[in-house]
Design a protein around this motif. Sequence first.
Motif, mmCIF file in Angstrom:
data_model
loop_
_atom_site.group_PDB
_atom_site.id
_atom_site.type_symbol
_atom_site.label_atom_id
_atom_site.label_comp_id
_atom_site.label_asym_id
_atom_site.label_seq_id
_atom_site.Cartn_x
_atom_site.Cartn_y
_atom_site.Cartn_z
ATOM 1 N N PRO A 64 42.480 30.842 49.763
ATOM 2 C CA PRO A 64 43.516 29.916 50.240
ATOM 3 C C PRO A 64 44.818 30.647 50.531
ATOM 4 O O PRO A 64 45.130 31.667 49.907
ATOM 5 C CB PRO A 64 43.669 28.915 49.086
ATOM 6 N N LEU A 65 45.586 30.122 51.488
ATOM 7 C CA LEU A 65 46.851 30.730 51.887
ATOM 8 C C LEU A 65 47.944 29.674 51.857
ATOM 9 O O LEU A 65 47.755 28.561 52.347
ATOM 10 C CB LEU A 65 46.733 31.311 53.295
ATOM 11 N N GLU A 66 49.085 30.014 51.279
ATOM 12 C CA GLU A 66 50.202 29.080 51.229
ATOM 13 C C GLU A 66 50.878 28.967 52.591
ATOM 14 O O GLU A 66 51.204 29.969 53.220
ATOM 15 C CB GLU A 66 51.228 29.536 50.194
ATOM 16 N N VAL A 67 51.080 27.734 53.038
ATOM 17 C CA VAL A 67 51.757 27.500 54.324
ATOM 18 C C VAL A 67 53.025 26.666 54.142
ATOM 19 O O VAL A 67 53.699 26.336 55.114
ATOM 20 C CB VAL A 67 50.813 26.809 55.333
ATOM 21 N N GLY A 68 53.356 26.335 52.903
ATOM 22 C CA GLY A 68 54.564 25.572 52.649
ATOM 23 C C GLY A 68 54.810 25.414 51.159
ATOM 24 O O GLY A 68 53.889 25.557 50.348
ATOM 25 N N VAL A 166 53.779 32.467 36.655
ATOM 26 C CA VAL A 166 53.009 32.807 37.855
ATOM 27 C C VAL A 166 52.184 34.059 37.550
ATOM 28 O O VAL A 166 52.625 34.934 36.820
ATOM 29 C CB VAL A 166 53.932 33.054 39.069
ATOM 30 N N THR A 167 50.975 34.099 38.061
ATOM 31 C CA THR A 167 50.131 35.275 37.875
ATOM 32 C C THR A 167 50.143 36.129 39.138
ATOM 33 O O THR A 167 50.411 35.640 40.234
ATOM 34 C CB THR A 167 48.680 34.883 37.563
ATOM 35 N N GLN A 168 49.841 37.411 38.991
ATOM 36 C CA GLN A 168 49.776 38.295 40.151
ATOM 37 C C GLN A 168 48.654 37.866 41.090
ATOM 38 O O GLN A 168 48.795 37.975 42.315
ATOM 39 C CB GLN A 168 49.574 39.743 39.697
ATOM 40 N N GLU A 169 47.579 37.370 40.536
ATOM 41 C CA GLU A 169 46.483 36.884 41.376
ATOM 42 C C GLU A 169 46.950 35.715 42.240
ATOM 43 O O GLU A 169 46.639 35.647 43.440
ATOM 44 C CB GLU A 169 45.307 36.439 40.505
ATOM 45 N N PHE A 170 47.731 34.803 41.643
ATOM 46 C CA PHE A 170 48.216 33.653 42.398
ATOM 47 C C PHE A 170 49.202 34.104 43.478
ATOM 48 O O PHE A 170 49.168 33.613 44.606
ATOM 49 C CB PHE A 170 48.896 32.658 41.457
ATOM 50 N N MET A 171 50.091 35.046 43.143
ATOM 51 C CA MET A 171 51.030 35.552 44.138
ATOM 52 C C MET A 171 50.287 36.160 45.317
ATOM 53 O O MET A 171 50.665 35.963 46.480
ATOM 54 C CB MET A 171 51.976 36.584 43.503
ATOM 55 N N ALA A 172 49.232 36.912 45.033
ATOM 56 C CA ALA A 172 48.443 37.531 46.097
ATOM 57 C C ALA A 172 47.798 36.469 46.981
ATOM 58 O O ALA A 172 47.788 36.586 48.213
ATOM 59 C CB ALA A 172 47.386 38.443 45.499
ATOM 60 N N VAL A 182 50.428 43.295 45.830
ATOM 61 C CA VAL A 182 51.404 42.532 45.044
ATOM 62 C C VAL A 182 51.766 43.286 43.775
ATOM 63 O O VAL A 182 52.942 43.341 43.380
ATOM 64 C CB VAL A 182 50.852 41.135 44.709
ATOM 65 N N THR A 183 50.773 43.886 43.131
ATOM 66 C CA THR A 183 51.016 44.644 41.904
ATOM 67 C C THR A 183 51.994 45.783 42.156
ATOM 68 O O THR A 183 52.929 46.014 41.375
ATOM 69 C CB THR A 183 49.700 45.208 41.349
#
Length: 233
Positions: A64-68, A166-172, A182-183
Amino acid sequence: MHRPENTLLQQLSPAARQQLLDHCKPFELVLSAELSVRGQPLEHAHFPVEGFLSLVIDVDSHPPLEVGMVGAEAMLGSELILGLAPTPWRALVQGAGSSWRIGARQLRAQVQAIPELEALLQSCLLARLHQQTLAAACQRYHPIAPRLARWLLMSQDRSRSECFHVTQEFMALMLGVRRAGVTEAASHFQDSGLITYHRGELTVRDRHALEAQACSCYAADKQIYQRLMTAKR
């Protein structure tokens, strides 16, 4: 102690705001909960008071990719003024908190009853469309580190705190990049004293320096909101 409010609702006149809130109910925003289903119309609109949401899109077999991103400055469901149509994204609770929730059909009825609400939601929808267009260009042209700085600043703005989970996985996932990228960027920010990060808890230590590291889209995004949401209607 200052009582948190939804900034969008605060732009309504007291009478209009109360009329709308009479049809809303308090709702708990639970971390990682999904508030909408991709491909189906929204059942409820949300005006976040605390916490914030990510709008994420799924494409084929990709992550999934954040768009907003939606926090207390806006709402989930402004597009309901256009009708009850399937959404292309999922609304995911990124920061736990609370919101005012109203049924989709109830909101549309209130839009008809409160002219200033319709104008406000039109501005909100237009701002989101402009911001998503900017985000698409940012995703394509800007390196990971400036985009991460921008994303962290946006998250801090909406969490209303120097610290958030927030986790690094979620940020990625939200940035649409590999976790290693991201790391590396997050480690550089931490070594430079901009942030501290430990077991999913991130603290912004030097916001001014983090703003200097962010891509131009962070300031542009805020300017879009300021121009479209504070203009006289």
